[in-house]
Design a protein around this motif. Sequence first.
Motif, PDB file in Angstrom:
ATOM      1  N   GLU A 173      -4.637   0.424   6.177  1.00 58.27           N
ATOM      2  CA  GLU A 173      -4.821   0.974   7.523  1.00 58.27           C
ATOM      3  C   GLU A 173      -5.542  -0.007   8.426  1.00 58.27           C
ATOM      4  N   ARG A 174      -6.542  -0.687   7.874  1.00 54.72           N
ATOM      5  CA  ARG A 174      -7.262  -1.693   8.667  1.00 54.72           C
ATOM      6  C   ARG A 174      -6.331  -2.826   9.078  1.00 54.72           C
ATOM      7  N   ARG A 175      -5.509  -3.273   8.158  1.00 58.87           N
ATOM      8  CA  ARG A 175      -4.569  -4.355   8.459  1.00 58.87           C
ATOM      9  C   ARG A 175      -3.553  -3.918   9.499  1.00 58.87           C
ATOM     10  N   ARG A 176      -3.000  -2.729   9.345  1.00 57.67           N
ATOM     11  CA  ARG A 176      -1.975  -2.263  10.276  1.00 57.67           C
ATOM     12  C   ARG A 176      -2.563  -1.953  11.652  1.00 57.67           C
ATOM     13  N   ALA A 177      -3.788  -1.413  11.672  1.00 64.21           N
ATOM     14  CA  ALA A 177      -4.426  -1.105  12.957  1.00 64.21           C
ATOM     15  C   ALA A 177      -4.690  -2.380  13.753  1.00 64.21           C
ATOM     16  N   SER A 178      -5.192  -3.409  13.078  1.00 62.78           N
ATOM     17  CA  SER A 178      -5.465  -4.664  13.780  1.00 62.78           C
ATOM     18  C   SER A 178      -4.161  -5.296  14.254  1.00 62.78           C
ATOM     19  N   GLN A 179      -3.107  -5.186  13.447  1.00 55.35           N
ATOM     20  CA  GLN A 179      -1.831  -5.753  13.854  1.00 55.35           C
ATOM     21  C   GLN A 179      -1.244  -5.006  15.039  1.00 55.35           C
ATOM     22  N   THR A 180      -1.387  -3.683  15.048  1.00 56.15           N
ATOM     23  CA  THR A 180      -0.894  -2.891  16.185  1.00 56.15           C
ATOM     24  C   THR A 180      -1.620  -3.275  17.466  1.00 56.15           C
ATOM     25  N   GLU A 181      -2.945  -3.394  17.377  1.00 62.08           N
ATOM     26  CA  GLU A 181      -3.710  -3.784  18.576  1.00 62.08           C
ATOM     27  C   GLU A 181      -3.356  -5.201  18.994  1.00 62.08           C
ATOM     28  N   LYS A 215       3.387  -0.118   0.878  1.00 63.61           N
ATOM     29  CA  LYS A 215       4.023   1.024   1.543  1.00 63.61           C
ATOM     30  C   LYS A 215       4.287   2.139   0.535  1.00 63.61           C
ATOM     31  N   TRP A 216       4.773   1.758  -0.679  1.00 64.81           N
ATOM     32  CA  TRP A 216       5.015   2.780  -1.695  1.00 64.81           C
ATOM     33  C   TRP A 216       3.713   3.472  -2.065  1.00 64.81           C
ATOM     34  N   ARG A 270      -3.321   4.251 -17.753  1.00 66.96           N
ATOM     35  CA  ARG A 270      -3.755   2.984 -18.339  1.00 66.96           C
ATOM     36  C   ARG A 270      -5.261   2.969 -18.616  1.00 66.96           C
ATOM     37  N   GLY A 271      -5.925   4.081 -18.323  1.00 69.19           N
ATOM     38  CA  GLY A 271      -7.363   4.149 -18.533  1.00 69.19           C
ATOM     39  C   GLY A 271      -8.167   3.504 -17.425  1.00 69.19           C
ATOM     40  N   LEU A 272      -7.581   3.405 -16.217  1.00 73.23           N
ATOM     41  CA  LEU A 272      -8.240   2.742 -15.099  1.00 73.23           C
ATOM     42  C   LEU A 272      -8.629   3.741 -14.018  1.00 73.23           C
ATOM     43  N   ALA A 273      -9.629   3.358 -13.237  1.00 74.61           N
ATOM     44  CA  ALA A 273     -10.116   4.198 -12.142  1.00 74.61           C
ATOM     45  C   ALA A 273      -9.104   4.192 -10.994  1.00 74.61           C
ATOM     46  N   PRO A 274      -9.100   5.250 -10.167  1.00 67.33           N
ATOM     47  CA  PRO A 274      -8.179   5.300  -9.029  1.00 67.33           C
ATOM     48  C   PRO A 274      -8.483   4.213  -8.006  1.00 67.33           C
ATOM     49  N   LEU A 275      -7.448   3.723  -7.351  1.00 70.44           N
ATOM     50  CA  LEU A 275      -7.604   2.678  -6.343  1.00 70.44           C
ATOM     51  C   LEU A 275      -6.934   3.026  -5.018  1.00 70.44           C
ATOM     52  N   SER A 276      -6.344   4.202  -4.933  1.00 68.17           N
ATOM     53  CA  SER A 276      -5.558   4.518  -3.737  1.00 68.17           C
ATOM     54  C   SER A 276      -6.398   4.512  -2.475  1.00 68.17           C
ATOM     55  N   ASP A 277      -7.647   4.972  -2.554  1.00 67.37           N
ATOM     56  CA  ASP A 277      -8.500   4.988  -1.356  1.00 67.37           C
ATOM     57  C   ASP A 277      -8.757   3.575  -0.849  1.00 67.37           C
ATOM     58  N   GLN A 278      -9.007   2.635  -1.789  1.00 64.98           N
ATOM     59  CA  GLN A 278      -9.247   1.252  -1.380  1.00 64.98           C
ATOM     60  C   GLN A 278      -7.999   0.635  -0.769  1.00 64.98           C
ATOM     61  N   VAL A 279      -6.860   0.877  -1.415  1.00 67.00           N
ATOM     62  CA  VAL A 279      -5.608   0.331  -0.909  1.00 67.00           C
ATOM     63  C   VAL A 279      -5.304   0.902   0.471  1.00 67.00           C
TER      64      VAL A 279
END
Length: 430
Positions: free
Chosen positions: A35-43, A5-6, A21-30
């Motif tokens: 969103e996929r998890r929450r959408a399936s749970q809502t349905e 959520k944060w 930390r020298g790492l690639a962004p991950l926000s899109d994957q997260v």
Amino acid sequence: MHDAKWIRDNLDAFDRGLNRRGLAPLSDQVRALDERRRASQTELNTLQRRRNEASKQIGAVKKQGGDAQALMDEVAGIKTRMAALEADNAAADTDLRDLLMATPNLPADDVPEGPDEDHNVEIRRWGEPRAFDVAPREHFELGPALGMDFETAARQSGARFVILRGSMARLERALAQFMLDLHTTEHGYQEVNTPALVRDTPLYGTANLPKFAEDLFKVEGGYWLIPTAEVTLTNLVAGQILDEADLPLRFTAFTQCFRSEAGAAGKDTRGMIRMHQFEKVELVSIVHPDQAEAELDRKTACAEEVLKRLGLPFRTVVLCTGDMGFASRRTHDIEVWLPGAGRYREISSCSNVGSFQARRMDARFRPAEAATGAGGKGTRPVATLNGSGLAVGRTLVAVLETYQNADGSVTVPEALRPYMGGQEVLTPDV
């Protein structure tokens, strides 16, 4: 582990922290997995309500002698769809958890940036290195005549092991007892005796697994040897909900520690600096998140006090983003001066982990407002901190090199003499 959520509410800040930390962004994957998890749970929730309604309608229609086939077909279709959604929800939840479990903690804003240890920042020094009339020797040159036996250990167990005999063994025990007495009687830590073998779950909780499995020793029966008592002490609160009034909790333990030293080939192959089996006095704190930074300073001071009482010069550095550990938000390394080696070497690493481990362990506290019924709601993850107070073997090394004499003997520091039966000098066995 991070809070999804944060991350959802702070996508840019999350990626900036990883970038430091020298790492690639991950926000899109997260975000996509969340969103996929929450959408399936809502349905799923919607379909569950409709299935319940339809089931009631079927009963009512049948009771009146009507044809409920259309409703029964609808319920059957709902069940099929729900099964697919449940599978997809579980898969998305697993993928998201695996991604977050493999993602390091974000550094605190004031942690210096840099790719490696050369960019760590010294924050203080204590003590002046001793001046010697002749070049001081390293501990592995002094040690064999005093009871430090690498050859027999190698025949029994291989490289990176040592056997200590006689007064040398007693000196190591004296160091551990001295540290425990100091931390329990003056620093407010509770002594704990913990297992040296653990299952998978505690290691996942402290973030040793899954990423650092190769650094650990796994034994038969599904057990792992602990790399440090951080694992067992921190997990004392795993799965618990504490009251805010219970915090802070401070634990200490003297244990054997086991590390495979994967990737350390060729490093510190002589002596006791980097061993497969070593002894350490660990310091762990469980605190309110708002008190974590202050507790880090307190913990660092507790570890430093051991060196001060032993008269061992040291410096304290804050690790840069490229050198700090996987779970840490901020780390202070204490480096003791080794005259024989002619350099400072790490003897304690004190880290504020924030709530990173607590989320993995499901360790929470109930805020005072909620506990008293004054309107507060819910629970929050605790913050955890850990540090060495100190690494006993490396402290032994520092004592030998700092207090060595020209004839090969070693003067016992005054603080340790009560634990050595009054012995003042370790004498070579000529």
